[in-house]
Design a protein around this motif. Structure first.
Motif, short mmCIF file in Angstrom:
data_model
loop_
_atom_site.label_atom_id
_atom_site.label_comp_id
_atom_site.label_asym_id
_atom_site.label_seq_id
_atom_site.Cartn_x
_atom_site.Cartn_y
_atom_site.Cartn_z
N THR A 126 1.02 -1.74 0.38
CA THR A 126 0.39 0.36 0.13
C THR A 126 0.96 0.97 -0.13
O THR A 126 0.81 1.92 -1.43
CB THR A 126 -0.57 0.31 1.27
N ASP A 130 -4.63 -2.83 0.35
CA ASP A 130 -4.77 -3.89 -0.40
C ASP A 130 -4.79 -5.00 -0.91
O ASP A 130 -5.08 -6.00 -1.37
CB ASP A 130 -3.00 -3.35 -1.01
N ILE A 131 -5.66 -5.72 0.23
CA ILE A 131 -6.46 -6.96 0.66
C ILE A 131 -7.24 -6.70 1.50
O ILE A 131 -7.72 -6.04 2.03
CB ILE A 131 -4.87 -7.76 1.08
N LEU A 187 -10.16 -0.14 -0.47
CA LEU A 187 -9.45 -1.28 -1.04
C LEU A 187 -8.10 -0.49 -2.58
O LEU A 187 -9.29 -0.19 -2.82
CB LEU A 187 -10.04 -2.79 -1.31
N PRO A 203 -6.17 -2.33 -5.08
CA PRO A 203 -5.62 -3.34 -5.14
C PRO A 203 -4.15 -3.60 -5.95
O PRO A 203 -3.86 -2.46 -6.47
CB PRO A 203 -6.38 -4.45 -6.62
N THR A 243 -3.67 -8.98 -5.15
CA THR A 243 -5.50 -9.10 -4.55
C THR A 243 -6.28 -9.61 -5.25
O THR A 243 -5.76 -9.32 -6.47
CB THR A 243 -5.59 -7.38 -4.97
N ARG A 244 -6.97 -10.28 -4.85
CA ARG A 244 -7.81 -11.47 -5.10
C ARG A 244 -8.95 -10.83 -5.61
O ARG A 244 -9.47 -10.45 -5.92
CB ARG A 244 -8.27 -12.51 -4.66
N GLU A 248 -11.79 -10.40 -3.66
CA GLU A 248 -11.32 -8.78 -2.74
C GLU A 248 -11.71 -7.31 -3.79
O GLU A 248 -12.45 -6.99 -3.07
CB GLU A 248 -10.21 -9.01 -2.41
N ILE A 249 -11.39 -8.09 -5.06
CA ILE A 249 -11.66 -6.20 -6.10
C ILE A 249 -13.45 -6.03 -5.84
O ILE A 249 -13.94 -4.80 -5.88
CB ILE A 249 -10.99 -6.49 -6.77
#
Length: 182
Positions: A15, A125-126, A142, A144, A148-149, A152-153
């Motif tokens: 981040t 970021d996660i 967030l 990403p 980042t998965r 999650e996004i």
């Protein structure tokens, strides 16, 4: 998001600075693009900034507290002072209350700043960063990275807490460049 938070807490690795896994070397610290400007916008508004960071490399025996502190000092050299630093030395199986997504670091940082958790925002970021904010009753944004998965996004986008970069994250929280419309 309606009003500006009274404090903004940032995740460190991925981040504010480029994520170097289990980094104990201050010379390996590199600021993320736009980090200094984003922090500057928050600071210019008179809002304190802090860092909340999982540092499981300590629990794994890959680095020690002195190395974490040296890296944190380098982050401050590059990006300016932070009103509060909180980091968790535990591993994921330790069951502590501080490791994100647990709320401990966010709650402790808010208390140290004299701010209610509901008046704090966490930028990370996660999902663990978002989860820690949620668990503490704080706001989250967030930003990403490659780590980042996708889910999650998608979740952050559905919640309206997704930003492309740190400039977008602080703008989402109400910190706009000077001369911008509110």
């Amino acid at each position: 998001m309606s009003t500006r938070p009274r404090a903004v807490l940032f995740d460190r690795d991925g981040t504010l600075v480029v994520d170097v896994p289990y980094n104990g070397d201050p010379d390996a610290v590199r600021a993320m693009p736009g980090a200094a400007a984003a922090l500057g916008r928050v600071r210019a508004a008179g809002v304190p900034v802090g860092v909340v960071s999982n540092q499981s490399g300590i629990a794994r025996g890959l680095l020690d507290a002195g190395q974490v502190e040296a890296v944190n000092a380098r982050v401050a050299e590059l990006l300016g002072p932070f009103a509060v630093w909180r980091w968790c030395p535990h591993g994921s199986d330790d069951g502590c209350a501080c490791r994100k997504p647990a709320p401990g670091m966010v709650l402790d940082a808010a208390a140290a700043l004299g701010v209610a958790p509901a008046d704090v925002a966490v930028i990370g970021d996660i999902a663990a960063d978002v989860g820690a904010a949620d668990a503490a009753g704080a706001r989250a944004v967030l930003v990403p990275t490659a780590a980042t998965r996708r889910e999650e996004i998608e979740d952050a986008a559905a919640r309206g807490i997704l930003a492309d970069d740190l400039a977008g994250a602080v703008a989402l929280l109400g910190f706009r460049p000077s001369g911008s419309a509110p």
